[in-house]
Design an enzyme around this catalytic site. Sequence first.
Site, PDB file in Angstrom:
ATOM      1  N   MET A 173       0.847  -1.191   0.000  1.00 33.46           N
ATOM      2  CA  MET A 173       0.000   0.000   0.000  1.00 33.46           C
ATOM      3  C   MET A 173       0.885   1.244   0.000  1.00 33.46           C
ATOM      4  O   MET A 173       1.238   1.729  -1.044  1.00 33.46           O
ATOM      5  CB  MET A 173      -0.952  -0.035   1.195  1.00 33.46           C
ATOM      6  CG  MET A 173      -2.136   0.857   0.965  1.00 33.46           C
ATOM      7  SD  MET A 173      -3.699   0.244   1.586  1.00 33.46           S
ATOM      8  CE  MET A 173      -3.523   0.292   3.331  1.00 33.46           C
ATOM      9  N   CYS A 174       1.301   1.740   1.134  1.00 37.57           N
ATOM     10  CA  CYS A 174       2.108   2.947   1.321  1.00 37.57           C
ATOM     11  C   CYS A 174       1.275   4.223   1.274  1.00 37.57           C
ATOM     12  O   CYS A 174       0.269   4.298   0.587  1.00 37.57           O
ATOM     13  CB  CYS A 174       3.240   3.097   0.293  1.00 37.57           C
ATOM     14  SG  CYS A 174       4.449   1.782   0.331  1.00 37.57           S
ATOM     15  N   GLY A 175       1.728   5.187   2.057  1.00 36.07           N
ATOM     16  CA  GLY A 175       1.101   6.505   2.033  1.00 36.07           C
ATOM     17  C   GLY A 175       2.136   7.530   1.670  1.00 36.07           C
ATOM     18  O   GLY A 175       3.309   7.414   2.064  1.00 36.07           O
TER      19      GLY A 175
END
Lengths: 295, 249
Positions: free
Chosen positions: A1-3
Amino acid sequence: MCGIVGLFLKKDELRPRLGELLTDMLVTMTDRGPDSAGIAIYGDSADGIKFTVQSDTPKEDFAGLEEALRAAIDAPVSLKVLDTHAVITVAQATAATAEAFLEGRGLRIMGKGESMEIFKEVGLPQEVADRFGLRAMSGSHGIGHTRMATESAVTTLGAHPFSTAEDECIVHNGSLSNHNDMRRRLTKKGFVAKTENDTEVAACYVSSRIAEGANLREALEGALEDLDGFYTFVTGTKDGFGVVRDPIACKPAVMAETDDYVAFASEYRAFADLPGIENARVWEPEPATVYFWER
Amino acid sequence: MTSALKKADAVDRVSASKELGSLRSLDMAEVELRDVNATLQAAGKGENDNRWEVLNPRGSHAVAVGLDVPIEVTVKGSTGYYCAGMNKKATVHVEGSVGPGVAENMMSGTVIVEGDASQYAGATGHGGLLVIKGNASSRCGISMKGIDIVVHGNIGHMSAFMAQKGNLVVLGDAGGALGDSIYEARLFVRGSVASLGADCIEKEMRPEHLEILKDLLERAGADASPSEFKRYGSARKLYNFNIDHAGEY
């Protein structure tokens, strides 16, 4: 995912609050990437070159480092320790010697430049922010990343942002599918990625294009041609801030702009506390389109 | 949930209009998301509990999901992923923009978004009406199964991918690969179409289509004439088994 998050100030009034605003944005993105976090911040320009270095054993490695470096380059040095990182400033003329010395001591150089400093570590974004005192930092722009690792190990060096040239940095949500081929091509050109991470290859790519004379916008347009896979990239240079999404654009992205700033985030939640957000222009960046701002 | 109801009661406001019942508030600065949704899901069964507003959503995910009663909910601000997902019978009005997957798998009811919608708005929806007054991004109406979607602005690429049933109306422009691998959904676009996907073609606009379009535009509060639109749909060459090709399988 990662933000991913980014904030580029158009006016100087908010500069003292950059660290605070960016940290809140970063921590809000914890759900998207709880394994490591990092931030690149463009603060006051140094009279010389700043190296951000990292060590797993900072007490031992940073003790006496300032004096040793001063002796090695025979010129003034300033050193500021922040947890596992240290920001070391030397005169431009001594930068190459200093870099060789620092690498020789086994320190990891996270980034260098006139204004950019990079701090990244394994851990929850709030913990990482607290360790480095990110909230108290000031500056003109910055980018940050919360990582949920998919294609390489959860390590300090695998965290984002990545920097492969002076005052240049990149954060990435996605995964590249042609990074091994691109890594070989860039290595031949002299742009060598230090880690196995795909994002570092993207950083090398952008640095190689800028070194060849492109501006950040042109480098990102080139990325659309040459990098395959999923990506939303947010990039910084000394004076610039750029965003690009791959043509499929399944990695989320939202932007906000007011007279005071341009902001980027993976999700709108990260904007909720920005000043004047209720009247900001908020939009989703188009696929395969380069967005670029310059001071 | 009891505490949420108490908090909700504490911030109740009485509406000027008695016929519609009083307006009750759920402030997400005080009430947890799960309690907001549980309260809304349990509403509409007593007196004066069919009109609600949700304050301070601040981009939260899954706001007002899983409703299956004919209540009216106004969300005062922008939301994150899956707002009004799985909606049945309720009317959800978002006074802001929405993240990915608004009204995904909606069964019936109405969802109105004043701002923009991110990816896959109305995905897999079986029924009801989704109105987006701004733009919708990529994959709008992907795999729609009977929902009606009206977008006042533009839609992004790969919209109505594998769309099976329902109507997608776009007052602005459509991105690339519109209606790729489409089944029997109807697509109406007023502006330009960047490109049509596999097996999607422009089709004749017959009187019955103009009637459908007129009704949807009225219900969506859209100021446009049905005659300005073009209709797109399936060429039916991709999903129909052709006996002449039997040897190829």
